[in-house]
Design a protein around this motif. Structure first.
Motif, PDB file in Angstrom:
ATOM      1  N   UNK A 169      95.839  42.993 -15.826  1.00 60.78           N
ATOM      2  CA  UNK A 169      95.380  44.371 -15.758  1.00 60.78           C
ATOM      3  C   UNK A 169      93.992  44.407 -15.120  1.00 60.78           C
ATOM      4  N   UNK A 170      93.701  45.511 -14.458  1.00 58.12           N
ATOM      5  CA  UNK A 170      92.368  45.676 -13.875  1.00 58.12           C
ATOM      6  C   UNK A 170      91.328  45.606 -14.986  1.00 58.12           C
ATOM      7  N   UNK A 171      90.312  44.784 -14.785  1.00 55.33           N
ATOM      8  CA  UNK A 171      89.316  44.541 -15.831  1.00 55.33           C
ATOM      9  C   UNK A 171      87.936  44.498 -15.192  1.00 55.33           C
ATOM     10  N   UNK A 172      87.113  45.522 -15.500  1.00 57.78           N
ATOM     11  CA  UNK A 172      85.780  45.571 -14.909  1.00 57.78           C
ATOM     12  C   UNK A 172      84.691  45.283 -15.940  1.00 57.78           C
ATOM     13  N   UNK A 173      85.080  44.684 -17.087  1.00 58.93           N
ATOM     14  CA  UNK A 173      84.071  44.347 -18.084  1.00 58.93           C
ATOM     15  C   UNK A 173      83.093  43.306 -17.529  1.00 58.93           C
ATOM     16  N   UNK A 174      81.808  43.464 -17.799  1.00 59.98           N
ATOM     17  CA  UNK A 174      80.847  42.441 -17.360  1.00 59.98           C
ATOM     18  C   UNK A 174      81.008  41.179 -18.204  1.00 59.98           C
ATOM     19  N   UNK A 175      80.564  40.069 -17.661  1.00 60.07           N
ATOM     20  CA  UNK A 175      80.575  38.809 -18.403  1.00 60.07           C
ATOM     21  C   UNK A 175      79.148  38.485 -18.821  1.00 60.07           C
ATOM     22  N   UNK A 176      79.036  37.820 -19.962  1.00 60.67           N
ATOM     23  CA  UNK A 176      77.733  37.427 -20.480  1.00 60.67           C
ATOM     24  C   UNK A 176      77.578  35.922 -20.353  1.00 60.67           C
ATOM     25  N   UNK A 177      76.479  35.497 -19.764  1.00 63.96           N
ATOM     26  CA  UNK A 177      76.200  34.080 -19.559  1.00 63.96           C
ATOM     27  C   UNK A 177      75.033  33.681 -20.459  1.00 63.96           C
ATOM     28  N   UNK A 178      75.267  32.667 -21.290  1.00 64.70           N
ATOM     29  CA  UNK A 178      74.205  32.118 -22.134  1.00 64.70           C
ATOM     30  C   UNK A 178      73.703  30.828 -21.502  1.00 64.70           C
ATOM     31  N   UNK A 179      72.417  30.804 -21.176  1.00 61.83           N
ATOM     32  CA  UNK A 179      71.819  29.655 -20.502  1.00 61.83           C
ATOM     33  C   UNK A 179      71.540  28.508 -21.487  1.00 61.83           C
ATOM     34  N   UNK A 180      71.275  27.313 -20.977  1.00 57.86           N
ATOM     35  CA  UNK A 180      70.962  26.176 -21.865  1.00 57.86           C
ATOM     36  C   UNK A 180      69.794  26.423 -22.808  1.00 57.86           C
ATOM     37  N   UNK A 181      68.826  27.275 -22.411  1.00 56.77           N
ATOM     38  CA  UNK A 181      67.667  27.524 -23.283  1.00 56.77           C
ATOM     39  C   UNK A 181      67.936  28.624 -24.307  1.00 56.77           C
ATOM     40  N   UNK A 182      69.172  29.181 -24.317  1.00 56.91           N
ATOM     41  CA  UNK A 182      69.539  30.195 -25.300  1.00 56.91           C
ATOM     42  C   UNK A 182      69.428  31.619 -24.827  1.00 56.91           C
ATOM     43  N   UNK A 183      68.791  31.871 -23.702  1.00 56.38           N
ATOM     44  CA  UNK A 183      68.692  33.236 -23.181  1.00 56.38           C
ATOM     45  C   UNK A 183      70.024  33.650 -22.566  1.00 56.38           C
ATOM     46  N   UNK A 184      70.254  34.968 -22.503  1.00 56.36           N
ATOM     47  CA  UNK A 184      71.531  35.488 -22.006  1.00 56.36           C
ATOM     48  C   UNK A 184      71.296  36.527 -20.929  1.00 56.36           C
TER      49      UNK A 184
END
Length: 318
Positions: A169-184
């Motif tokens: 299905x069409x999905x335009x939800x953003x993705x969240x990336x968590x970096x090695x230092x814990x920030x997102x």
């Protein structure tokens, strides 16, 4: 089947009769129900809208663009059926379902409502991608990760993180990336071909990147191709020698005829020697209390003692 098996059926005319496999216990896992009709006229299999997004069929050679006639040959038989579970990825005459995929518990089912795929293999009217389609079906049934219809993947390419989402299905939800230092951070993927959408993000940290869209998760590691722990994988005692020496122990090699004797040693004594190793008997315990329980009540013990004395007296008197 429900615990992780796979089932593939190419239905012939019998599927539309009272002797249909649908009337057997296997009918519980089949994604379609026959109407009883069997169409026997020429038609070209086509990809459905979902079939153009499903990894099993999305870019089959000869499928053509949406609205165009496929470039492969015709088939001449199709069993009419109603889909009650699963996803129809190919259709036949009058847009009736032709290839239906479904998940049953932990298992998977694929049902082809025609027995004429062999026409593609024979090259009839130019043939078709019979071998490629069967290969993908087999891999999908065996749960090949690259053919998952709803999935999220992340890879590191140079100094960029590449995120790919596969979705029916069409999905335009953003993705969240968590970096090695814990920030997102979050970003939106761009629609690509088929059911894929992709996005890239520049990275500058070494370590593990975690990606999620709220439903699926993916991991990607950024770092040198030859990390320290893989630079030298030889078995050597040198790394442990300082620690074993400081604790009074030793390093031993195990193998045929080389297993050392195991002894108990007192605290402060060496815990290793020629062909032997020791376990310290520290006696490190604390008694917090004790209790006594008689083996027998006093009366029972007295009666048992008297009985034994009488038995001994009688035996001695004979």
């Amino acid at each position: 089947m429900r615990k992780g098996g796979a089932f593939l059926e190419a239905a012939g005319p019998n599927f539309g009769t009272p002797m249909s496999m649908f009337r057997t216990p296997l009918g519980e896992i089949l994604p379609t129900e026959p109407t009883g009709n069997v169409e026997e006229k020429g038609f070209k299999p086509q990809l459905t809208e979902l079939g153009r997004r499903h990894p099993v069929t999305e870019d089959l050679p000869g499928a053509g663009k949406l609205g165009e006639a496929p470039g492969w040959g015709r088939w001449f038989r199709q069993v009419e059926a109603r889909v009650h579970n699963g996803t129809a990825v190919m259709s036949g005459d009058r847009n009736e379902p032709l290839l239906v995929l479904n998940r049953v518990g932990k298992g998977r089912v694929a049902q082809l409502l025609s027995d004429q795929m062999w026409l593609w293999a024979r090259g009839f009217e130019g043939g078709g991608p019979q071998a490629e389609l069967l290969r993908r079906l087999a891999y999908w049934l065996m749960k090949e990760p690259d053919l998952e219809e709803n999935d999220l993947r992340a890879t590191i390419e140079g100094d960029h993180l590449l995120v790919t989402r596969q979705s029916l299905e069409a999905d335009d939800r953003p993705v969240t990336v968590t970096m090695p230092d814990g920030t997102s951070t979050s970003f939106t993927l761009t629609t690509s071909s088929g059911g894929r959408s992709t996005g890239t993000m520049a990275i500058s940290q070494m370590g593990m990147y975690r990606v999620t869209d709220g439903t699926h998760n993916a991991l990607a590691a950024a770092g040198p191709l030859n990390p320290v722990e893989l630079a030298d994988v030889r078995t050597t005692p040198e790394k442990l020698a300082p620690a074993s020496k400081a604790s009074g122990g030793g390093v031993f090699w195990s193998g045929e005829g080389t297993i050392p004797d195991v002894r108990r040693v007192s605290p402060g004594r060496p815990a290793a020697g020629h062909n032997w190793m020791g376990f310290r008997e520290n006696g490190d315990y604390v008694v917090t209390g004790f209790s006594e329980v008689p083996l027998l009540p006093a009366i029972a013990a007295m009666l048992l003692t008297i009985g034994l004395l009488i038995a001994a007296w009688r035996r001695e008197g004979r």
